[in-house]
Design a protein around this motif. Sequence first.
Motif, PDB file in Angstrom:
ATOM      1  N   GLU A  81     -10.106   1.539   1.281  1.00  0.00           N
ATOM      2  CA  GLU A  81     -10.955   2.676   1.088  1.00  0.00           C
ATOM      3  C   GLU A  81     -10.059   2.766  -0.196  1.00  0.00           C
ATOM      4  O   GLU A  81     -11.140   3.555  -0.774  1.00  0.00           O
ATOM      5  CB  GLU A  81     -10.602   3.682   2.077  1.00  0.00           C
ATOM      6  CG  GLU A  81     -10.982   3.422   3.088  1.00  0.00           C
ATOM      7  CD  GLU A  81     -12.845   2.986   4.085  1.00  0.00           C
ATOM      8  OE1 GLU A  81     -13.227   4.000   3.255  1.00  0.00           O
ATOM      9  OE2 GLU A  81     -12.974   2.688   4.695  1.00  0.00           O
ATOM     10  N   ALA A  82      -9.268   2.731  -0.687  1.00  0.00           N
ATOM     11  CA  ALA A  82      -8.229   3.079  -1.786  1.00  0.00           C
ATOM     12  C   ALA A  82      -9.267   2.406  -3.152  1.00  0.00           C
ATOM     13  O   ALA A  82      -9.710   3.847  -3.989  1.00  0.00           O
ATOM     14  CB  ALA A  82      -6.652   2.766  -2.203  1.00  0.00           C
ATOM     15  N   ARG A 103      -6.422  -1.495   5.894  1.00  0.00           N
ATOM     16  CA  ARG A 103      -6.783  -0.785   5.689  1.00  0.00           C
ATOM     17  C   ARG A 103      -7.378   0.728   5.007  1.00  0.00           C
ATOM     18  O   ARG A 103      -8.557   1.111   3.861  1.00  0.00           O
ATOM     19  CB  ARG A 103      -7.249   0.215   7.286  1.00  0.00           C
ATOM     20  CG  ARG A 103      -8.127  -0.776   7.618  1.00  0.00           C
ATOM     21  CD  ARG A 103      -8.350  -0.101   9.868  1.00  0.00           C
ATOM     22  NE  ARG A 103      -6.659   0.980   9.935  1.00  0.00           N
ATOM     23  CZ  ARG A 103      -6.003   0.749  10.572  1.00  0.00           C
ATOM     24  NH1 ARG A 103      -6.293  -0.660  10.943  1.00  0.00           N
ATOM     25  NH2 ARG A 103      -4.913   1.204  10.893  1.00  0.00           N
ATOM     26  N   TRP A 104      -6.523   1.829   3.917  1.00  0.00           N
ATOM     27  CA  TRP A 104      -5.749   2.330   2.913  1.00  0.00           C
ATOM     28  C   TRP A 104      -6.236   1.681   2.065  1.00  0.00           C
ATOM     29  O   TRP A 104      -6.914   1.903   1.386  1.00  0.00           O
ATOM     30  CB  TRP A 104      -4.296   2.719   2.851  1.00  0.00           C
ATOM     31  CG  TRP A 104      -4.472   3.958   2.047  1.00  0.00           C
ATOM     32  CD1 TRP A 104      -4.302   5.499   2.268  1.00  0.00           C
ATOM     33  CD2 TRP A 104      -3.541   3.980   0.591  1.00  0.00           C
ATOM     34  NE1 TRP A 104      -3.993   5.290   0.498  1.00  0.00           N
ATOM     35  CE2 TRP A 104      -3.402   4.586   0.088  1.00  0.00           C
ATOM     36  CE3 TRP A 104      -3.485   2.499  -0.089  1.00  0.00           C
ATOM     37  CZ2 TRP A 104      -3.417   4.802  -1.312  1.00  0.00           C
ATOM     38  CZ3 TRP A 104      -3.027   1.974  -1.543  1.00  0.00           C
ATOM     39  CH2 TRP A 104      -2.969   3.300  -1.600  1.00  0.00           C
ATOM     40  N   LEU A 105      -6.252   0.193   1.493  1.00  0.00           N
ATOM     41  CA  LEU A 105      -6.233  -0.425   0.319  1.00  0.00           C
ATOM     42  C   LEU A 105      -7.512  -0.278  -0.091  1.00  0.00           C
ATOM     43  O   LEU A 105      -8.098  -0.165  -0.833  1.00  0.00           O
ATOM     44  CB  LEU A 105      -5.613  -1.909   0.190  1.00  0.00           C
ATOM     45  CG  LEU A 105      -4.012  -1.744  -0.317  1.00  0.00           C
ATOM     46  CD1 LEU A 105      -3.312  -2.544   0.192  1.00  0.00           C
ATOM     47  CD2 LEU A 105      -3.574  -0.901  -1.688  1.00  0.00           C
ATOM     48  N   ALA A 157      -2.595  -1.280   8.719  1.00  0.00           N
ATOM     49  CA  ALA A 157      -2.687   0.383   8.210  1.00  0.00           C
ATOM     50  C   ALA A 157      -3.059   0.167   6.911  1.00  0.00           C
ATOM     51  O   ALA A 157      -3.611   0.608   6.186  1.00  0.00           O
ATOM     52  CB  ALA A 157      -2.171   1.391   9.074  1.00  0.00           C
ATOM     53  N   ASP A 158      -2.028  -0.410   6.290  1.00  0.00           N
ATOM     54  CA  ASP A 158      -2.309  -0.701   4.759  1.00  0.00           C
ATOM     55  C   ASP A 158      -3.204  -0.917   4.588  1.00  0.00           C
ATOM     56  O   ASP A 158      -3.827  -0.993   2.906  1.00  0.00           O
ATOM     57  CB  ASP A 158      -0.998  -1.353   4.394  1.00  0.00           C
ATOM     58  CG  ASP A 158       0.238  -1.658   4.794  1.00  0.00           C
ATOM     59  OD1 ASP A 158       0.645   0.242   4.325  1.00  0.00           O
ATOM     60  OD2 ASP A 158       1.324  -1.703   5.340  1.00  0.00           O
ATOM     61  N   ALA A 169       0.995  -1.586   0.443  1.00  0.00           N
ATOM     62  CA  ALA A 169       0.171   0.034   0.287  1.00  0.00           C
ATOM     63  C   ALA A 169       0.649   1.301   0.389  1.00  0.00           C
ATOM     64  O   ALA A 169       1.974   0.927  -0.199  1.00  0.00           O
ATOM     65  CB  ALA A 169      -0.827  -0.123   1.060  1.00  0.00           C
ATOM     66  N   ARG A 170       0.648   2.450  -0.206  1.00  0.00           N
ATOM     67  CA  ARG A 170       0.754   3.611  -0.472  1.00  0.00           C
ATOM     68  C   ARG A 170       0.950   3.967   1.572  1.00  0.00           C
ATOM     69  O   ARG A 170       0.412   3.944   1.866  1.00  0.00           O
ATOM     70  CB  ARG A 170       0.480   5.093  -1.302  1.00  0.00           C
ATOM     71  CG  ARG A 170       0.907   6.017  -0.677  1.00  0.00           C
ATOM     72  CD  ARG A 170      -0.159   7.135  -1.832  1.00  0.00           C
ATOM     73  NE  ARG A 170      -0.861   7.819  -0.727  1.00  0.00           N
ATOM     74  CZ  ARG A 170      -1.253   8.016   0.218  1.00  0.00           C
ATOM     75  NH1 ARG A 170       0.280   8.549   0.949  1.00  0.00           N
ATOM     76  NH2 ARG A 170      -1.880   8.482   1.162  1.00  0.00           N
ATOM     77  N   ARG A 171       2.387   4.859   1.938  1.00  0.00           N
ATOM     78  CA  ARG A 171       2.585   5.178   2.881  1.00  0.00           C
ATOM     79  C   ARG A 171       2.829   6.354   2.533  1.00  0.00           C
ATOM     80  O   ARG A 171       3.505   6.835   1.844  1.00  0.00           O
ATOM     81  CB  ARG A 171       3.847   4.126   3.806  1.00  0.00           C
ATOM     82  CG  ARG A 171       3.268   2.448   3.733  1.00  0.00           C
ATOM     83  CD  ARG A 171       4.062   1.783   4.544  1.00  0.00           C
ATOM     84  NE  ARG A 171       3.796   1.000   4.940  1.00  0.00           N
ATOM     85  CZ  ARG A 171       4.124  -0.795   5.671  1.00  0.00           C
ATOM     86  NH1 ARG A 171       6.096   0.676   5.863  1.00  0.00           N
ATOM     87  NH2 ARG A 171       4.144  -1.554   5.821  1.00  0.00           N
ATOM     88  N   ASP A 172       2.631   7.459   3.978  1.00  0.00           N
ATOM     89  CA  ASP A 172       2.867   8.565   3.826  1.00  0.00           C
ATOM     90  C   ASP A 172       4.668   8.633   4.228  1.00  0.00           C
ATOM     91  O   ASP A 172       5.187   7.868   5.332  1.00  0.00           O
ATOM     92  CB  ASP A 172       2.017   9.146   5.817  1.00  0.00           C
ATOM     93  CG  ASP A 172       0.594   9.145   5.333  1.00  0.00           C
ATOM     94  OD1 ASP A 172       0.043   9.527   4.135  1.00  0.00           O
ATOM     95  OD2 ASP A 172       0.269   9.407   6.158  1.00  0.00           O
TER      96      ASP A 172
END
Length: 329
Positions: free
Chosen positions: A282-283, A278-280, A275-276, A167-170
């Motif tokens: 939603e994305a 969860r981000w995916l 967290a990865d 996933a993308r991370r900050d």
Amino acid sequence: MSTDVNPPRLDPSERHVRIPSPRTGLSLFLRHLPPTLPQTGEKRVVLYVHGGTFPSALSIAHRFDGRSWRDELADAGYHVWALDFHGFGRFSDPYPEFERPAEGMAPLGRAEEASQQLEAAVRHICAEQKVDRISLIAHSWGTMVSGLFAGRCPELVDRLVFFGPIARRDPTGERVQLPGWRPISLKDQWDRFTETVPAGEKPVLLKRHFDEWGELYLDVDPESRTRSPAAVKVPSGAFQDIFDAWVGEFAYDPALVKAPVAFIRGEWDRMSGEADARWLFEAFSSSPVRRNVTIGRGTHLMHLEASRYALYRETEAFLASRDTAPEAV
């Protein structure tokens, strides 16, 4: 004198296909295992997309104690295909740049180029199997390649299973710049299997299984045993894509993917954390069906570990389901 002391052997139970690569003058290798029993009704076809350090022979096709993930899928009624990207394994043509020093060269095998290789494979499989679309099972960096392809060619994709997805991370640090290729040793691989297992927990991989797998791993590079320590040359593009994602530069737009998708990760996977996932989730806003699954006692290499059968079952259940998004009320 040849250094190829242990040339890899092709499995006689599978079919082997070579197709033209999008890269002029090179060819790609596909392996195909048909369903165990003759099938009636809808033809089910799945393609495995490997991660960034070893090819399909050492992942979906590798047999621990005589049984592989691919065998399980074939028994469940699937035509099981697998692609080796350029630079991985011994059967797809290697990058000519492998003959040059790695330093000063851009990382080989970035996700965009690999997605073109994947598209060539999918189009060949659809034509040969006479189907409009197929499902993909992708691991780690392979999920980025598959995400790029699925967003560009939604009409060719039925369902997606992403395990250990990136996933993308900050951004939390400086961007890393890798060379064109790099050697990956057995110690590097062993550390990947063990470093995230909590202290006091039982191993997730038997040492005898790793020793067997490790010798086959070294066999995929005829020069691996000439290095000290013995190591396999692999393209650096996969980990460049991963490291870029972790400083906010993601290789694809998840919102373009319109296929149902399941994200599956092991509880001890640090490359694909909660967290990865969860981000995916939603994305992937355009996907009509999304699943997030966490499997206990699994790391980033769960498909080769003690929890692998849980991964098999979750994958089969999602691929076989025909659920759709609920109707708006």
